[in-house]
Design a protein around this motif. Structure first.
Motif, short mmCIF file in Angstrom:
data_model
loop_
_atom_site.label_atom_id
_atom_site.label_comp_id
_atom_site.label_asym_id
_atom_site.label_seq_id
_atom_site.Cartn_x
_atom_site.Cartn_y
_atom_site.Cartn_z
N TRP A 118 1.60 -4.43 1.54
CA TRP A 118 0.34 -5.12 1.81
C TRP A 118 0.35 -5.75 3.20
O TRP A 118 1.41 -6.16 3.69
CB TRP A 118 0.08 -6.20 0.77
CG TRP A 118 -0.29 -5.66 -0.57
CD1 TRP A 118 0.56 -5.28 -1.56
CD2 TRP A 118 -1.61 -5.42 -1.04
NE1 TRP A 118 -0.14 -4.80 -2.64
CE2 TRP A 118 -1.49 -4.88 -2.35
CE3 TRP A 118 -2.88 -5.59 -0.51
CZ2 TRP A 118 -2.59 -4.53 -3.12
CZ3 TRP A 118 -3.99 -5.25 -1.27
CH2 TRP A 118 -3.83 -4.73 -2.56
N ARG B 123 -5.23 -5.52 3.13
CA ARG B 123 -5.17 -4.08 2.92
C ARG B 123 -3.84 -3.67 2.26
O ARG B 123 -2.81 -4.29 2.47
CB ARG B 123 -5.29 -3.33 4.25
CG ARG B 123 -6.51 -3.69 5.04
CD ARG B 123 -6.62 -2.86 6.30
NE ARG B 123 -7.74 -3.31 7.13
CZ ARG B 123 -8.28 -2.61 8.10
NH1 ARG B 123 -7.80 -1.40 8.39
NH2 ARG B 123 -9.29 -3.08 8.80
N LYS B 124 -3.93 -2.58 1.50
CA LYS B 124 -2.75 -1.93 0.92
C LYS B 124 -2.44 -0.71 1.78
O LYS B 124 -3.30 0.13 2.02
CB LYS B 124 -3.04 -1.51 -0.52
CG LYS B 124 -1.91 -0.70 -1.16
CD LYS B 124 -0.71 -1.57 -1.44
CE LYS B 124 0.30 -0.86 -2.34
NZ LYS B 124 0.88 0.37 -1.74
N GLY C 199 -8.67 -1.60 1.39
CA GLY C 199 -8.67 -3.05 1.25
C GLY C 199 -10.06 -3.63 1.38
O GLY C 199 -11.07 -2.95 1.12
N GLN D 155 -4.87 3.35 4.37
CA GLN D 155 -5.07 1.96 3.97
C GLN D 155 -6.37 1.82 3.19
O GLN D 155 -7.38 2.47 3.52
CB GLN D 155 -5.13 1.04 5.19
CG GLN D 155 -3.82 0.89 5.94
CD GLN D 155 -3.94 -0.08 7.10
OE1 GLN D 155 -4.93 -0.06 7.85
NE2 GLN D 155 -2.95 -0.93 7.27
#
Length: 451
Positions: free
Chosen positions: A319, A306-307, A284, A282
């Motif tokens: 996401w 977050r991605k 972000g 992750q």
């Protein structure tokens, strides 16, 4: 140095000592004397000697007072004062901690311990003691103002923190599997009950566990600092199939708008391993704010976006956004209650895995007599999914999720600075899709140290 100035400021505020009469030692200086003193009179003689900075003589009387159980509190307190005044800060800290372990409501003792922690170069420990003392509604206004000033100085100078623990972790569901024995799948519109394979069911186990939480704060300008945070936790089981590790790093600026309001923004990166393989990565950002309403009340807010890159299944890529709001209030000198609300949104590659979740938390924690720290909290939330899973249902999945956690620590026992602690957490999911119903109880028995 500002920390030195803080010690001097606090010492001056706490230094008011009533004037006493001349000591018996002075009255007998020119003659041989014999006197019978009550324990209270002996205590008064000791206080006068300490006031006059006659510490060697005071130590002799303190040795005699130490044999009187009814005056154990007073003897420990005065012994701590003498030790601090003569530069033996470790002995002073030990005496003050012994008092607080038996009676954590002694605010004056806690302030002396905080002052000693500052003198020992441990501002984080001092700030913790100041924070607890600040919750006493009976503090004189000048002392309360001084504590706020000193805490601001500590926060502006605080450079780093480190918390470490390690131990064992019994767990009723190390693979986080369903608690169902059978599930119903749809073949077209025809429901077919199936019995689950043993590998799909919950499995219990005990592993070795540990965690590290570290923080670094670097002042870069007036009221501004760069924050660096590292959090990691892991559990190792026999074999590698269910080993679980998580590492998260965050970095970014913090700005104190006023003495009561601060904001921060950090870039975040996280990675999780399960069964020996990377399962998610992750990246972000998270934004936060904290507002102190009074010495006993504060509000915090955080937004986290977050991605997610899911290595185990691309359908979980996407996401994740979360928002948190918390309120804390000191309900006594040593107990803090908290109330929180949160919302979470997952936008993933597959609509069937995308969801919305809303919930709340309630907790209380603090210090008890005999050196015991405790915390108890509970969480409840509702999750709904964007689309159905055709294999299980024609309706989108809906969950009720419940959690509870309790922890105990015992600060009286220390081995190389580590103290024993234990926690138990329970989590259960009541899902409209039976396959996703889970039930899990986790224990952690650890030795913990807070630097």
């Amino acid at each position: 140095m500002r920390i030195t100035a803080a010690i001097a400021l606090l010492a001056a505020t706490l230094a008011a000592v009533p004037t006493h009469a001349q000591t018996l030692l002075d009255r007998c200086a020119a003659a041989t004397c014999k006197a019978r003193l009550t324990p209270e009179q002996l205590l008064g003689e000791t206080q006068v000697l300490i006031r006059d900075k006659r510490y060697d003589e005071a130590k002799v009387l303190l040795a005699a007072l130490s044999k009187i159980p009814e005056l154990r509190f007073e003897t420990r307190y005065l012994t701590g004062m003498v030790a601090a005044a003569t530069g033996d800060n470790q002995t002073a800290a030990d005496e003050y901690k012994a008092i607080l372990a038996n009676d954590p409501s002694q605010t004056r003792v806690r302030l002396e311990l905080a002052k000693t922690m500052l003198a020992m170069g441990k501002p984080q420990s001092a700030d913790r003691q100041f924070r607890i003392a600040q919750q006493d509604d009976d503090l004189p206004p000048d002392v309360a103002r001084t504590i706020r000033t000193v805490r601001n100085i500590i926060r502006s100078r605080r450079a780093w923190s480190l918390d470490v623990d390690f131990g064992i972790a019994p767990d009723t569901n190390i693979n986080n599997a369903t608690d169902a024995s059978t599930v119903t799948v749809l073949f077209g519109s025809i429901p077919i009950p199936l019995t689950l394979d043993e590998k799909a069911k919950a499995r219990s186990g005990t592993g070795e566990t540990g965690s590290i939480s570290a923080g670094l704060r670097l002042p870069v300008a007036d009221r501004m600092a760069m924050l660096f945070d590292l959090d990691s936790i892991g559990t190792n089981y026999a074999g590698s199939d269910y080993d679980d590790y998580l590492v998260q790093f965050a970095a970014g600026p913090s700005y104190r708008i006023t003495d009561r309001l601060s904001v921060s923004g950090q870039a975040v990166g996280a990675q999780r391993w399960f069964g020996g393989d990377v399962v998610t990565r992750q990246v972000g950002t998270k934004l936060g704010a904290q507002l102190t309403l009074s010495d006993s009340d504060q509000i915090g807010a955080q937004i986290d976006l977050r991605k997610t890159d899911a290595k185990f299944d691309p359908a979980y890529d996407g996401w994740q956004g979360s928002a948190y709001l918390s309120y804390e209030r000191a309900v006594s000198k040593t107990l803090v209650a908290s109330l929180g609300a949160f919302a979470r949104r997952d936008w993933l590659a597959a609509d069937a895995y995308s969801s919305k979740e809303y919930g709340g938390t309630l907790g209380i924690g603090g210090e008890l007599p005999l050196g015991i720290n405790f915390a108890v909290s509970g969480t409840v939330s509702r999750a709904t999914y964007d689309a159905p899973m055709p294999l299980f249902s024609v309706e989108p999945r809906k969950d009720w999720r419940y959690g509870a956690r309790a922890s105990l620590g015992y600060r009286k026992i220390r081995v190389l600075g580590f103290s024993p602690s234990m926690s138990v957490s329970y989590a259960t999911t009541d899902s409209s899709v039976r396959y996703y119903a889970t039930d899990r109880t986790r224990f952690r028995f650890t030795l913990a140290r807070y630097f």
